[in-house]
Design an enzyme around this catalytic site. Structure first.
Site, PDB file in Angstrom:
ATOM      1  N   SER A 210       0.850  -1.191   0.000  1.00 40.92           N
ATOM      2  CA  SER A 210       0.000   0.000   0.000  1.00 40.92           C
ATOM      3  C   SER A 210       0.882   1.236   0.000  1.00 40.92           C
ATOM      4  O   SER A 210       1.741   1.400   0.878  1.00 40.92           O
ATOM      5  CB  SER A 210      -0.916   0.002   1.225  1.00 40.92           C
ATOM      6  N   CYS A 337      -7.649   1.303  11.554  1.00 39.15           N
ATOM      7  CA  CYS A 337      -8.887   0.704  11.051  1.00 39.15           C
ATOM      8  C   CYS A 337      -9.783   0.202  12.178  1.00 39.15           C
ATOM      9  O   CYS A 337     -10.952  -0.074  11.961  1.00 39.15           O
ATOM     10  CB  CYS A 337      -8.563  -0.457  10.121  1.00 39.15           C
TER      11      CYS A 337
END
Length: 687
Positions: A210, A337
């Site tokens: 990412s 998250c």
């Protein structure tokens, strides 16, 4: 103060060179790489150059390397690819293993993807966690037992919460020696730019990356697929990325990622591993100065040099976050998250760490772009936070009201209540939690209180242990003389606390303590400390409908309640309780008697509050809010506007007041995080 960002494992700022590359791609190389004209060919060439650079850095060899939106898409694609291949084998009667095996500390994207595609494809395989030891390392003995029955194995290169580096070589050796035919997915998100990778030299089938974890923009990532590993596209359409991932490519993101990869390749932009380890050593030293009891939740010698995970005894992660944030120092309580869910870290729980550590952990992470000046500033700010905490705990601040003080200490769902009379300098503590002992003792010592009693509303055996621990923290082997529940005068019906009167009542196995004015009737107690007894089960003859009921545990942030609120609760919904910053000035002008109330704690002010000429503010920390409720609830309902750092605690304060029937209460939406640049506050010394 300038912001010091220490949450790089969540995301990073974008590298200036990456911003320039993205802008150049949008301005000059904007063509669609699928187009056959010159503009399209230029775009395709740029994309190919970035892919080749990535392949060199990752040692991808002949493996596929495709661009996508990020690690979650990469994980979904890899899982779908492996499971589709497994279903084909299953349909052909081949043995595929029965487990979808994943590390117990994996990012939630992995088990969620496994469960999703396992269900949709009807494979009915068993999801099974691969345990880790107390250092966060995968249990290789367990892997040896499970590898033969595994259809897919998912592990991380480095953990996002702790920075623990997985022993990928040993995992591969176990898979090889066991003859396992399982596919292998490795989450390499935290490894990029921090670990040496040579993917083609391993049996890793899929590796995900990412860009925004290493100074590229959000929305760009990569997936590596080993030659010969099965592949099924997640997205079908126009056949972009050689049919592997349809949809017009994110050319600006690819160009930006290319600039970051170029900086990695040139070796001059980012700090060396040794420099990063040295930086972390300095941060560790400053944290130990700031918080002498600090415990690090990972073995530092086996982790990324850019990650620290720690807990401080007696301090909740929320309190530490508020303290650091007040000093403009950005950290997190775990994965970005899942941190908002306020649950203990499943990563630390999987490592079998004590509950207090998993529920109060802080992650501090920086990127390889950090330099000497940044680390020096961070160390100074950390030490400033520790000093601010100690000073706020030792400060003999003014009482919150003329005659009484009810102070709530809260950690991990447990409430401890401290009742004090400032005039006589005496106090009583009710239901001390072991995790709060040092905080309670520090407060009693700093205020010079004489401790009259340590009381329990519940189990006497547990109380005796808690009472002894608190007494020892205060330098007394036994504490105040008392009966089994802590009551200091067994033959007396009440305990005088300056101008206050504390009564003890029994209801079944529960002890109820009533606090009120010494001159008032017994039934007119302002507060009732009810322990674990449900408010609705309290004998109504003991209290008035509006007596504030204070529990020993508060899992849902009620703060307190009353019999009237239990029977006829006010509206504590959030639908109309928010005031936007832009509307605050007009609201205050329309309500000249309104009070603006800061519910942040004293340590936040000490860490970073600066006053400016502007709106007058009353400082009522959330821990002391209960003391003010009686005054507000029984007076004229003037408009009250609460605020805090983010809107979380002010929302609790407003919800509590509204539930108790006080309609004229609002909160500043987003708190100082959204208003700090526009809101000028003045804190009178008398407040």
């Amino acid at each position: 103060m300038t912001e010091i960002y220490l949450d790089a494992n969540a995301t990073t700022a974008v590298l200036p060179a990456a911003i320039d590359a993205a802008a150049r791609a949008m301005r000059e190389c904007f063509g669609n790489p699928s187009s056959s004209h010159a503009t399209g060919i230029q775009a395709k060439t740029m994309m190919s150059q970035v892919r080749q650079r990535a392949a060199r850095l990752l040692g991808a060899g002949d493996g596929r390397l495709m661009f996508n939106s990020g690690a979650t898409e990469g994980i979904q694609t890899a899982v779908l690819s492996a499971l589709c291949a497994l279903r084909e084998k299953q349909s052909a009667g081949q043995r595929i293993g029965k487990f979808l095996l994943y590390g117990a500390t994996e990012h939630k994207a992995v088990p969620e993807s496994l469960a999703h595609w396992n269900r949709l494809l009807g494979l009915q395989l068993e999801l099974k966690k691969l345990p880790v030891d107390q250092h966060g390392q995968h249990d290789l003995a367990a892997l040896r037992q499970l590898a033969g029955d595994a259809a897919l194995v998912c592990t991380m290169a480095a953990n996002n919460e702790t920075g623990v580096i997985s022993d990928l070589a040993q995992i591969e050796a176990v898979l090889q020696h066991s003859g396992s035919s399982a596919y292998w997915l490795v989450d390499c998100v935290q490894a990029l730019g921090k670990m040496q990778l040579d993917l083609a030299a391993t049996r890793i089938d899929y590796a995900t990356f990412s860009g925004h974890k290493l100074y590229a923009p959000k929305g760009i990532g990569m997936l590596y697929v080993r030659p010969g590993a099965p592949f099924t596209p997640l997205i079908m359409g126009g056949g972009q990325e050689s049919g592997q991932r349809s949809g017009t490519e994110n050319m600006a993101g690819i160009a930006a990622l290319g600039a970051v990869l170029g900086a990695l390749e040139d070796g001059a932009t980012f700090r060396s591993h040794q420099q990063l380890y040295d930086f972390r050593t300095r941060l560790v030293a400053s944290l130990r100065i700031a918080f002498p009891g600090i415990v690090f939740n990972q073995p530092l010698e086996k982790t990324l040099p850019t990650t620290l995970n720690f807990s401080v005894p007696g301090l909740a992660s929320k309190e530490l976050l508020d303290l650091f944030d007040a000093a403009q120092l950005r950290v997190s309580s775990g994965s970005a998250c899942s941190a908002a869910k306020s649950a203990p870290s499943y990563v630390l729980e999987a490592m079998q760490l004590p509950h207090w550590r998993s529920s109060s952990a802080i992650r501090m992470s920086f990127g390889p772009l950090a330099d000497e000046a940044f680390i020096s500033a961070a160390c100074a700010r950390i030490e400033h936070c520790g000093l601010a905490w100690r000073q706020s705990m030792a400060a003999a601040t003014a009482p919150v009201s003329a005659g009484d003080e009810v102070l709530r200490f809260h950690l991990d769902g447990a409430n401890a209540w401290l009742l004090a009379d400032e005039a006589s300098q005496t106090c009583v503590i009710i239901d001390p939690s072991p995790l709060l002992v040092e905080r309670l003792a520090s407060h009693v010592r700093s205020r010079g209180y004489q401790l009259r009693a340590i009381l329990s509303t519940g189990a006497l055996s547990e109380h005796e242990e808690n009472r002894r621990e608190l007494a020892q923290a205060l330098g007394s082997p036994e504490g105040p003389g008392s009966d089994a529940s802590g009551w200091p005068a067994p033959d007396d019906a009440e305990l005088a606390l300056g101008t206050l009167r504390l009564l003890r009542k029994s209801q079944g196995e529960h002890q109820i303590y009533l606090l009120g004015d010494a001159k008032a009737e017994t039934s007119a107690a302002r507060f009732a400390f009810i322990g674990a007894l449900p408010a609705a089960a309290l004998d109504p003859a003991l209290v008035t409908p509006d007596t504030l009921l204070c529990p020993a545990r508060d899992e849902t942030s009620l703060l307190c309640t009353s019999l009237r609120a239990e029977q006829h609760p006010g509206d504590d919904s959030a639908s109309d309780m928010n005031l936007e910053t832009a509307a605050l000035a007009a609201f205050l002008a329309a309500h000249p008697g309104a009070l603006l109330i800061d519910v942040r704690e004293a340590y936040e002010h000490a860490a970073g509050m600066t006053s400016a000429s502007g709106q007058t503010v009353l400082h009522v920390p959330l821990s002391r809010l209960v003391s003010h409720l009686h005054q507000w609830l029984h007076g004229a309902q003037v408009p009250l506007v609460f605020f805090c750092r983010s809107g979380n605690r002010s929302g609790k304060a407003v919800a509590c007041l509204r539930r108790l029937g006080y309609r004229n209460a609002w909160q500043l939406n987003g708190g100082l995080a959204l208003a700090s640049t526009t809101l000028q506050l003045d804190y009178p010394k008398a407040a």
